[in-house]
Write an enzyme that holds these catalytic residues in place. Structure first.
Site, PDB file in Angstrom:
ATOM      1  N   CYS A   1     -18.080 -10.878   6.093  1.00  0.00           N
ATOM      2  CA  CYS A   1     -18.244 -10.075   4.891  1.00  0.00           C
ATOM      3  C   CYS A   1     -16.928  -9.371   4.569  1.00  0.00           C
ATOM      4  O   CYS A   1     -16.323  -8.733   5.426  1.00  0.00           O
ATOM      5  CB  CYS A   1     -19.334  -9.026   5.009  1.00  0.00           C
ATOM      6  SG  CYS A   1     -20.965  -9.723   5.182  1.00  0.00           S
TER       7      CYS A   1
ATOM      8  N   ARG B   1     -11.978 -13.910   6.322  1.00  0.00           N
ATOM      9  CA  ARG B   1     -12.966 -13.301   7.205  1.00  0.00           C
ATOM     10  C   ARG B   1     -14.199 -14.195   7.365  1.00  0.00           C
ATOM     11  O   ARG B   1     -14.987 -14.002   8.274  1.00  0.00           O
ATOM     12  CB  ARG B   1     -13.394 -11.930   6.661  1.00  0.00           C
ATOM     13  CG  ARG B   1     -12.265 -10.912   6.639  1.00  0.00           C
ATOM     14  CD  ARG B   1     -12.693  -9.649   5.946  1.00  0.00           C
ATOM     15  NE  ARG B   1     -13.656  -8.891   6.703  1.00  0.00           N
ATOM     16  CZ  ARG B   1     -13.363  -7.963   7.599  1.00  0.00           C
ATOM     17  NH1 ARG B   1     -12.111  -7.687   7.861  1.00  0.00           N
ATOM     18  NH2 ARG B   1     -14.303  -7.315   8.241  1.00  0.00           N
TER      19      ARG B   1
ATOM     20  N   TRP C   1     -21.377 -13.162   4.393  1.00  0.00           N
ATOM     21  CA  TRP C   1     -21.673 -14.136   5.448  1.00  0.00           C
ATOM     22  C   TRP C   1     -23.130 -13.910   5.803  1.00  0.00           C
ATOM     23  O   TRP C   1     -23.490 -12.862   6.329  1.00  0.00           O
ATOM     24  CB  TRP C   1     -20.751 -13.893   6.647  1.00  0.00           C
ATOM     25  CG  TRP C   1     -20.780 -14.978   7.670  1.00  0.00           C
ATOM     26  CD1 TRP C   1     -20.063 -16.133   7.664  1.00  0.00           C
ATOM     27  CD2 TRP C   1     -21.539 -14.988   8.882  1.00  0.00           C
ATOM     28  NE1 TRP C   1     -20.335 -16.869   8.785  1.00  0.00           N
ATOM     29  CE2 TRP C   1     -21.239 -16.192   9.545  1.00  0.00           C
ATOM     30  CE3 TRP C   1     -22.443 -14.109   9.463  1.00  0.00           C
ATOM     31  CZ2 TRP C   1     -21.809 -16.536  10.753  1.00  0.00           C
ATOM     32  CZ3 TRP C   1     -23.021 -14.452  10.677  1.00  0.00           C
ATOM     33  CH2 TRP C   1     -22.704 -15.654  11.314  1.00  0.00           C
TER      34      TRP C   1
ATOM     35  N   ASN D   1     -21.780  -4.530   4.404  1.00  0.00           N
ATOM     36  CA  ASN D   1     -21.383  -5.374   5.535  1.00  0.00           C
ATOM     37  C   ASN D   1     -22.108  -4.834   6.752  1.00  0.00           C
ATOM     38  O   ASN D   1     -22.181  -3.623   6.937  1.00  0.00           O
ATOM     39  CB  ASN D   1     -19.866  -5.283   5.731  1.00  0.00           C
ATOM     40  CG  ASN D   1     -19.396  -6.018   6.973  1.00  0.00           C
ATOM     41  OD1 ASN D   1     -20.098  -6.874   7.491  1.00  0.00           O
ATOM     42  ND2 ASN D   1     -18.207  -5.680   7.436  1.00  0.00           N
ATOM     43  N   GLY D   2     -22.677  -5.712   7.591  1.00  0.00           N
ATOM     44  CA  GLY D   2     -23.376  -5.253   8.791  1.00  0.00           C
ATOM     45  C   GLY D   2     -24.848  -5.609   8.712  1.00  0.00           C
ATOM     46  O   GLY D   2     -25.257  -6.440   7.915  1.00  0.00           O
TER      47      GLY D   2
ATOM     48  N   GLU E   1      -9.669 -23.038  26.037  1.00  0.00           N
ATOM     49  CA  GLU E   1      -9.182 -22.721  24.691  1.00  0.00           C
ATOM     50  C   GLU E   1      -8.911 -24.009  23.895  1.00  0.00           C
ATOM     51  O   GLU E   1      -9.225 -24.096  22.709  1.00  0.00           O
ATOM     52  CB  GLU E   1      -7.915 -21.850  24.803  1.00  0.00           C
ATOM     53  CG  GLU E   1      -7.167 -21.593  23.511  1.00  0.00           C
ATOM     54  CD  GLU E   1      -7.958 -20.821  22.452  1.00  0.00           C
ATOM     55  OE1 GLU E   1      -9.105 -20.442  22.705  1.00  0.00           O
ATOM     56  OE2 GLU E   1      -7.409 -20.645  21.351  1.00  0.00           O
TER      57      GLU E   1
ATOM     58  N   LYS F   1     -10.751 -24.855  20.370  1.00  0.00           N
ATOM     59  CA  LYS F   1     -10.029 -25.139  19.118  1.00  0.00           C
ATOM     60  C   LYS F   1     -10.534 -26.448  18.509  1.00  0.00           C
ATOM     61  O   LYS F   1     -10.715 -26.546  17.312  1.00  0.00           O
ATOM     62  CB  LYS F   1      -8.513 -25.264  19.363  1.00  0.00           C
ATOM     63  CG  LYS F   1      -7.777 -23.971  19.659  1.00  0.00           C
ATOM     64  CD  LYS F   1      -7.590 -23.049  18.490  1.00  0.00           C
ATOM     65  CE  LYS F   1      -8.675 -22.028  18.367  1.00  0.00           C
ATOM     66  NZ  LYS F   1      -8.580 -20.779  19.001  1.00  0.00           N
TER      67      LYS F   1
ATOM     68  N   GLU G   1     -14.156 -25.999  17.041  1.00  0.00           N
ATOM     69  CA  GLU G   1     -14.313 -25.208  15.824  1.00  0.00           C
ATOM     70  C   GLU G   1     -13.561 -25.800  14.634  1.00  0.00           C
ATOM     71  O   GLU G   1     -14.001 -25.640  13.502  1.00  0.00           O
ATOM     72  CB  GLU G   1     -13.954 -23.739  16.053  1.00  0.00           C
ATOM     73  CG  GLU G   1     -12.551 -23.480  16.507  1.00  0.00           C
ATOM     74  CD  GLU G   1     -12.306 -22.008  16.824  1.00  0.00           C
ATOM     75  OE1 GLU G   1     -13.104 -21.155  16.434  1.00  0.00           O
ATOM     76  OE2 GLU G   1     -11.285 -21.723  17.481  1.00  0.00           O
TER      77      GLU G   1
ATOM     78  N   HIS H   1     -17.801 -32.143  41.028  1.00  0.00           N
ATOM     79  CA  HIS H   1     -19.117 -31.527  41.188  1.00  0.00           C
ATOM     80  C   HIS H   1     -20.023 -31.834  40.002  1.00  0.00           C
ATOM     81  O   HIS H   1     -21.048 -31.187  39.823  1.00  0.00           O
ATOM     82  CB  HIS H   1     -18.968 -30.015  41.387  1.00  0.00           C
ATOM     83  CG  HIS H   1     -18.132 -29.683  42.587  1.00  0.00           C
ATOM     84  ND1 HIS H   1     -18.618 -29.770  43.864  1.00  0.00           N
ATOM     85  CD2 HIS H   1     -16.828 -29.329  42.693  1.00  0.00           C
ATOM     86  CE1 HIS H   1     -17.646 -29.453  44.721  1.00  0.00           C
ATOM     87  NE2 HIS H   1     -16.546 -29.190  44.026  1.00  0.00           N
TER      88      HIS H   1
ATOM     89  N   LYS I   1     -14.117 -14.788  10.564  1.00  0.00           N
ATOM     90  CA  LYS I   1     -12.961 -14.275  11.293  1.00  0.00           C
ATOM     91  C   LYS I   1     -13.327 -13.028  12.098  1.00  0.00           C
ATOM     92  O   LYS I   1     -12.940 -12.882  13.244  1.00  0.00           O
ATOM     93  CB  LYS I   1     -11.836 -13.948  10.295  1.00  0.00           C
ATOM     94  CG  LYS I   1     -10.538 -13.477  10.947  1.00  0.00           C
ATOM     95  CD  LYS I   1      -9.880 -14.595  11.711  1.00  0.00           C
ATOM     96  CE  LYS I   1      -8.625 -14.177  12.432  1.00  0.00           C
ATOM     97  NZ  LYS I   1      -8.270 -15.132  13.495  1.00  0.00           N
TER      98      LYS I   1
HETATM   99  C1  F6R Z   1     -11.711 -18.699  18.118  1.00  0.00           C
HETATM  100  C2  F6R Z   1     -11.859 -17.342  17.642  1.00  0.00           C
HETATM  101  C3  F6R Z   1     -12.965 -16.516  18.183  1.00  0.00           C
HETATM  102  C4  F6R Z   1     -12.467 -15.079  18.422  1.00  0.00           C
HETATM  103  C5  F6R Z   1     -13.641 -14.185  18.829  1.00  0.00           C
HETATM  104  C6  F6R Z   1     -13.201 -12.767  19.110  1.00  0.00           C
HETATM  105  O1  F6R Z   1     -10.630 -19.338  17.532  1.00  0.00           O
HETATM  106  O2  F6R Z   1     -11.121 -16.901  16.797  1.00  0.00           O
HETATM  107  O3  F6R Z   1     -13.491 -17.062  19.337  1.00  0.00           O
HETATM  108  O4  F6R Z   1     -11.484 -15.099  19.416  1.00  0.00           O
HETATM  109  O5  F6R Z   1     -14.593 -14.179  17.803  1.00  0.00           O
HETATM  110  O6  F6R Z   1     -12.586 -12.207  17.996  1.00  0.00           O
HETATM  111  P1  F6R Z   1     -11.703 -10.913  18.128  1.00  0.00           P
HETATM  112  O7  F6R Z   1     -10.488 -11.256  18.907  1.00  0.00           O
HETATM  113  O8  F6R Z   1     -11.396 -10.495  16.721  1.00  0.00           O
HETATM  114  O9  F6R Z   1     -12.561  -9.897  18.844  1.00  0.00           O
END
Ligand code: F6R
Length: 619
Positions: free
Chosen positions: A2, A30, A78, A105-106, A488, A492, A495, A511, A614
């Site tokens: 949002c 976001r 969102w 938002n929330g 990681e 990546k 997503e 295992h 985001k």
């Molecule tokens: C993955 C990604 C998310 C954030 C997670 C935490 O690429 O961006 O997994 O790392 O949502 O977000 P922050 O760092 O803003 O708390």
């Protein structure tokens, strides 16, 4: 998650709609699935809202333009309560006279009960959202108070959950009122105009002077004034600050996507995070920490809480912090920490890691830790965000604004900040690594150039990625600090490219996961430096042989000059030599580039992958 924008400026010339739309486009990163705007138009408020991307809203505004106005609000939603439809998009109207609209938002957790009461009173709802409840409540309160600030203040008393609310009323032109609890809202200070936004990106094109709000505060903006009161009605003052990045930093700078730009920003992100942390002898100085040295010396356990990519930075930190300080360090997903019975006390340092500083799961974990008496330290990339403000201390990363939804430069900056913290704790507590802190810092100073070298040598990785656009599953293996890098790399790819991907600790292979290996299965292996202790390098080379023998296609990330991997690698991706603990700052980069290129080859939107936001500001 949002995006919220509010604007008040001169009525004649009325640029509210332009400012709000520009703000919304800067907040697109976001994550959202519908959008809407409202402007004051004489004795009523007019709204336009559409499901889908901002382009749909722009088209609707083309078909049915809004009048010029000096007062407006806008929202990217969102979906949580109710699907992403035109009807559920914000703003929502309160009352029946068309004079009040509100955005949010929330999540209002007690909305069912509040909605039931309103239904009993004959209120007719147009959407399935929790937000509409707040709109009707504010409209009702306005009918008796005739003051939007006071109406908002009365309503927030009955709302449970986390929220940012913004409202306008046609009888109060030139006024926008905002309220925040556990959800972001900042004020932008202009000349004869003022702004509200979920974050400073909303108004960075107009002003870099901002005002930080506390929790549980209500802000009222007019073109000439900004006034703040607590939910209890007491006057309060926000904290002014200057935003030290400009609009260009939040733009693509010649790259096709924000993600590509942000991968290229990484040498700077790491260098800037290291800046100013050492004195002339190379010893760490941490002026910004608000926990005393004595309290830090007394720490007997570190618990890192974070989500997603940030949690992988925490996993890297565990190896470094335990190695350098000998303090036990646990890493836990913030949403798990919050809902069990963690063993923490006054000597526990709970370190949260968050790019946005607004992740609700992480915020709740920090508050829980605080309630249990722990010291809390936030590693955060966003000045003035909620998590650092709720923590005892903060160590800011200086990655600059990260716009692409998938985290890249923030991850490297978070790892860097964790190293700084680990070295600082080691230095404070004495012990064997205290004297080595300057040497490690020196090694760290060389890392930005090495990251640049990796970035400059990614042509083959891009080719491999394009070639693999139809791949259905990719595995990632690593040991020691290579394990979180594998996690990681897999995240990546999931997503961005919507490909099934898993990261494993290479030692775990036998295992179970080795059953997944079949001829042609692509497997990335992150190989530790040949200098690693405990024969780690040899063990990973054996793992590569094991999967190769079963037909895997091995994509090996290894240090320059590491020839031992060559006979077993279908592809070798080289990174410059660096001390074993610091290697994630280099080995992560090819995996980011790979995911970006593969997703691009599939024609996907890499900056805003489906279903993701985001800032995850709901639990
Ligand atoms: C993955 C990604 C998310 C954030 C997670 C935490 O690429 O961006 O997994 O790392 O949502 O977000 P922050 O760092 O803003 O708390």
């Amino acid at each position: 998650m949002c995006g919220i924008v509010g604007y008040v400026g001169p009525d004649n010339g009325g640029k509210a709609l332009d400012v709000v739309m520009e703000g919304l486009s800067r907040l697109e990163y976001r994550g959202y699935d519908s959008a809407g705007v409202a402007v004051l138009a004489g004795d009523h408020v007019e709204t336009r809202k559409r499901a889908g991307k901002l382009a749909n809203l722009t088209a609707a505004l083309g078909d049915s333009p809004l009048p010029a106005s000096g007062t407006g609000i806008g929202h990217t939603r969102w979906a949580t309560h109710g699907g992403p439809t035109d009807q559920n998009a914000h703003p929502h109207r309160g009352g029946t006279d068309g004079k009040l609209v509100l955005i949010h938002n929330g999540i209002i957790e007690n909305f069912h009960a509040l909605r039931a009461e309103l239904l009993e009173d004959g209120v007719v709802f147009e959407s399935e959202t929790d937000t509409e409840v707040a709109a009707h409540l504010v409209a009702r309160a306005y009918a008796t108070t005739h003051d939007l600030t006071e109406a908002m203040r009365q309503v927030v008393q009955v709302l449970e959950g986390a929220f940012t609310l913004l409202a306008v009323h046609a009888d109060q032109p030139g006024v926008v009122v905002g309220a925040r609890r556990n959800s972001p809202l900042v004020v932008g200070l202009g000349e004869g105009e003022n702004f509200l936004g979920s974050d400073v990106a909303a108004f960075i094109g107009s002003t870099r002077e901002a005002l930080e709000l506390e929790q549980d505060q209500i802000v009222t903006i007019t073109p000439e004034r900004v006034s703040v009161v607590g939910f209890d009605g007491r006057p309060a003052a926000g904290k002014p600050y200057h935003v030290d990045w400009d609009a260009a930093a939040a733009e693509k700078g010649g790259f096709d996507t924000f993600m590509e730009k942000e991968i290229h920003d990484q040498p700077h992100a790491v260098a800037d995070t290291l800046l100013g942390r050492t004195d002339e002898d190379g010893h760490l100085v941490m002026d910004e920490l608000r926990i005393s040295e004595d309290d830090l010396r007394a720490v007997d356990k570190v618990v890192i809480v974070a989500c997603g990519t940030a949690s992988y930075a925490g996993m890297v930190a565990k190896y470094a912090i335990e190695r350098w300080t000998r303090i036990p360090c646990e890493v836990e997903l913030a949403h798990e920490f919050r809902y069990r019975d963690p063993v923490v006390d006054g000597n526990t340092l709970v370190v949260s890691i968050s790019q946005s500083g607004e992740t609700m799961d992480t915020l709740m974990a920090v508050k829980h830790a605080h309630d249990l008496g722990a010291r809390t330290l936030s590693i955060c990339n966003t000045h003035g965000a909620t998590i650092p403000r709720e923590s005892d201390a903060v160590l800011y990363t200086h990655a600059g604004p990260e716009i692409a939804v998938a985290s890249t430069k923030a991850f490297l900056a978070q790892i860097t900040a964790c190293y700084i913290l680990g070295l600082y704790l080691a230095q404070l507590r004495g012990g064997v690594f205290a004297d080595q802190a300057p040497a490690v810092m020196k090694e760290l100073q060389q890392v930005p150039d090495k990251i640049q070298t990796v970035i400059d040598s990614m042509d083959r990785v891009r080719e491999i990625a394009r070639f693999m656009a139809d791949t259905r599953a990719v595995l990632f293996l690593g040991r020691h600090v290579g394990f979180p890098v594998a996690m990681e790399g897999a995240l990546k790819l999931k997503e961005l490219a919507y490909i099934h991907a898993e990261g494993f600790a290479a030692g775990e292979l036998k295992h179970g996961p080795i059953a997944l290996i079949e001829p042609g299965q692509p497997v990335f292996v992150i190989v530790p430096t040949p200098d690693s202790e405990h024969g780690l390098h040899g063990k990973v080379v054996s793992n590569i042989q094991e999967i190769r023998a079963r037909g895997a296609r091995t994509l090996v990330i290894a240090e320059e000059g590491d020839e031992a991997v060559v006979p077993f690698a279908d592809e070798v991706i080289r990174v410059p030599a660096t001390p074993p603990l610091l290697a994630p700052l280099l080995t992560t980069v090819p995996l980011q580039v790979f995911a970006l290129e593969l997703a691009t080859a599939k024609g996907l939107d890499v900056d805003q992958p489906r279903n993701l936001a985001k800032s995850v500001t709901v639990e």
